[in-house]
Design a protein around this motif. Sequence first.
Motif, PDB file in Angstrom:
ATOM      1  N   SER A  11     -19.351  48.944 -20.725  1.00 35.66           N
ATOM      2  CA  SER A  11     -20.227  50.107 -20.692  1.00 35.66           C
ATOM      3  C   SER A  11     -20.520  50.565 -22.111  1.00 35.66           C
ATOM      4  CB  SER A  11     -19.566  51.236 -19.902  1.00 35.66           C
ATOM      5  OG  SER A  11     -19.410  50.877 -18.549  1.00 35.66           O
ATOM      6  N   VAL A  12     -21.757  50.927 -22.351  1.00 35.58           N
ATOM      7  CA  VAL A  12     -22.170  51.353 -23.682  1.00 35.58           C
ATOM      8  C   VAL A  12     -23.265  52.399 -23.532  1.00 35.58           C
ATOM      9  CG1 VAL A  12     -23.884  49.513 -23.890  1.00 35.58           C
ATOM     10  CG2 VAL A  12     -22.871  50.508 -25.957  1.00 35.58           C
ATOM     11  N   GLN A  13     -23.366  53.269 -24.515  1.00 31.81           N
ATOM     12  CA  GLN A  13     -24.411  54.283 -24.507  1.00 31.81           C
ATOM     13  C   GLN A  13     -25.735  53.690 -24.963  1.00 31.81           C
ATOM     14  OE1 GLN A  13     -23.010  57.594 -26.857  1.00 31.81           O
ATOM     15  NE2 GLN A  13     -21.910  58.473 -25.116  1.00 31.81           N
ATOM     16  N   PRO A  14     -26.838  54.282 -24.547  1.00 28.37           N
ATOM     17  CA  PRO A  14     -28.146  53.815 -25.040  1.00 28.37           C
ATOM     18  C   PRO A  14     -28.172  53.778 -26.560  1.00 28.37           C
ATOM     19  CG  PRO A  14     -28.443  55.372 -23.260  1.00 28.37           C
ATOM     20  CD  PRO A  14     -26.979  55.374 -23.573  1.00 28.37           C
ATOM     21  N   GLY A  15     -28.742  52.706 -27.087  1.00 30.43           N
ATOM     22  CA  GLY A  15     -28.776  52.517 -28.530  1.00 30.43           C
ATOM     23  C   GLY A  15     -27.605  51.726 -29.068  1.00 30.43           C
ATOM     24  N   SER A  17     -24.522  48.585 -28.948  1.00 29.51           N
ATOM     25  CA  SER A  17     -24.541  47.121 -29.032  1.00 29.51           C
ATOM     26  C   SER A  17     -23.375  46.523 -28.270  1.00 29.51           C
ATOM     27  CB  SER A  17     -24.450  46.676 -30.503  1.00 29.51           C
ATOM     28  OG  SER A  17     -25.564  47.118 -31.233  1.00 29.51           O
ATOM     29  N   LEU A  18     -23.591  45.312 -27.814  1.00 29.28           N
ATOM     30  CA  LEU A  18     -22.542  44.509 -27.197  1.00 29.28           C
ATOM     31  C   LEU A  18     -22.814  43.060 -27.542  1.00 29.28           C
ATOM     32  CD1 LEU A  18     -22.089  45.783 -23.496  1.00 29.28           C
ATOM     33  CD2 LEU A  18     -20.370  45.861 -25.313  1.00 29.28           C
ATOM     34  N   ARG A  19     -21.745  42.285 -27.640  1.00 34.12           N
ATOM     35  CA  ARG A  19     -21.893  40.840 -27.741  1.00 34.12           C
ATOM     36  C   ARG A  19     -21.148  40.221 -26.576  1.00 34.12           C
ATOM     37  NH1 ARG A  19     -19.801  36.623 -32.367  1.00 34.12           N
ATOM     38  NH2 ARG A  19     -17.800  37.056 -31.342  1.00 34.12           N
ATOM     39  N   VAL A  64     -36.699  41.884 -24.355  1.00 32.32           N
ATOM     40  CA  VAL A  64     -35.526  41.908 -25.241  1.00 32.32           C
ATOM     41  C   VAL A  64     -35.833  41.403 -26.650  1.00 32.32           C
ATOM     42  CG1 VAL A  64     -34.039  41.568 -23.226  1.00 32.32           C
ATOM     43  CG2 VAL A  64     -34.625  39.602 -24.672  1.00 32.32           C
ATOM     44  N   LYS A  65     -37.046  40.959 -26.882  1.00 34.84           N
ATOM     45  CA  LYS A  65     -37.407  40.439 -28.210  1.00 34.84           C
ATOM     46  C   LYS A  65     -37.171  41.486 -29.282  1.00 34.84           C
ATOM     47  CE  LYS A  65     -40.842  36.896 -27.141  1.00 34.84           C
ATOM     48  NZ  LYS A  65     -42.284  36.570 -27.103  1.00 34.84           N
ATOM     49  N   GLY A  66     -36.555  41.046 -30.363  1.00 31.33           N
ATOM     50  CA  GLY A  66     -36.270  41.947 -31.465  1.00 31.33           C
ATOM     51  C   GLY A  66     -34.981  42.730 -31.292  1.00 31.33           C
ATOM     52  N   ARG A  67     -34.387  42.675 -30.105  1.00 30.07           N
ATOM     53  CA  ARG A  67     -33.138  43.408 -29.863  1.00 30.07           C
ATOM     54  C   ARG A  67     -31.971  42.476 -29.569  1.00 30.07           C
ATOM     55  NH1 ARG A  67     -32.683  46.585 -25.517  1.00 30.07           N
ATOM     56  NH2 ARG A  67     -34.160  45.418 -24.240  1.00 30.07           N
ATOM     57  N   PHE A  68     -32.244  41.364 -28.915  1.00 26.98           N
ATOM     58  CA  PHE A  68     -31.185  40.418 -28.525  1.00 26.98           C
ATOM     59  C   PHE A  68     -31.289  39.159 -29.387  1.00 26.98           C
ATOM     60  CE2 PHE A  68     -30.546  41.779 -23.789  1.00 26.98           C
ATOM     61  CZ  PHE A  68     -30.395  43.104 -24.201  1.00 26.98           C
ATOM     62  N   THR A  69     -30.142  38.545 -29.626  1.00 25.71           N
ATOM     63  CA  THR A  69     -30.101  37.286 -30.357  1.00 25.71           C
ATOM     64  C   THR A  69     -29.147  36.326 -29.667  1.00 25.71           C
ATOM     65  OG1 THR A  69     -30.497  38.432 -32.460  1.00 25.71           O
ATOM     66  CG2 THR A  69     -29.654  36.179 -32.578  1.00 25.71           C
ATOM     67  N   ASN A  84     -28.469  44.406 -29.138  1.00 30.71           N
ATOM     68  CA  ASN A  84     -28.560  45.637 -29.924  1.00 30.71           C
ATOM     69  C   ASN A  84     -29.589  46.578 -29.310  1.00 30.71           C
ATOM     70  OD1 ASN A  84     -26.737  44.503 -31.803  1.00 30.71           O
ATOM     71  ND2 ASN A  84     -28.424  43.598 -32.981  1.00 30.71           N
ATOM     72  N   SER A  85     -29.523  47.824 -29.727  1.00 28.02           N
ATOM     73  CA  SER A  85     -30.479  48.841 -29.245  1.00 28.02           C
ATOM     74  C   SER A  85     -30.600  48.807 -27.721  1.00 28.02           C
ATOM     75  CB  SER A  85     -31.856  48.611 -29.887  1.00 28.02           C
ATOM     76  OG  SER A  85     -31.764  48.654 -31.293  1.00 28.02           O
ATOM     77  N   LEU A  86     -29.472  48.804 -27.076  1.00 28.97           N
ATOM     78  CA  LEU A  86     -29.458  48.666 -25.621  1.00 28.97           C
ATOM     79  C   LEU A  86     -30.098  49.859 -24.940  1.00 28.97           C
ATOM     80  CD1 LEU A  86     -25.973  47.021 -25.277  1.00 28.97           C
ATOM     81  CD2 LEU A  86     -28.078  46.105 -24.303  1.00 28.97           C
ATOM     82  N   LYS A  87     -30.760  49.570 -23.827  1.00 30.04           N
ATOM     83  CA  LYS A  87     -31.461  50.579 -23.041  1.00 30.04           C
ATOM     84  C   LYS A  87     -30.880  50.608 -21.628  1.00 30.04           C
ATOM     85  CE  LYS A  87     -35.778  49.385 -25.441  1.00 30.04           C
ATOM     86  NZ  LYS A  87     -37.184  48.936 -25.249  1.00 30.04           N
TER      87      LYS A  87
END
Length: 126
Positions: A11-15, A17-19, A64-69, A84-87
């Motif tokens: 679980s993560v807050q908006p904005g 990151s997780l890998r 997810v372009k620009g946010r996920f790698t 990154n920058s999760l929504k």
Amino acid sequence: QLQLVESGGGSVQPGGSLRISCAASGSTLDYYAIGWFRQAPGKEREEVSCISSSGSTTNYADSVKGRFTISRDDAKNIAYLQMNSLKPEDTAVYYCAVMKTRSNVCFSSPYSYDYWGQGTQVTVSS
């Protein structure tokens, strides 16, 4: 028999990151393209990203372009998805999958993939 195990969800807050990781056993990933997919409740499974067996080709869903790698470490037999920058709309169960191919492509259709992991839950909420 190749087996895939995802890990790193949570679980993560908006904005935030997780890998998440996808570890393979039973075979090396050298000749496999790898895909990450996700499925939210009540929705169909959708492609998030994929990477060719050589690692030189990657594709991303527009959402997810620009946010996920996506990346892979064949020496460790692991693939990663840096998010990154999760929504909140990224909330879903994330699955990794592989397909055996030496071509320098990867595919967005889940039907192209032969082996799947059990999934890891990612929840984005304040």
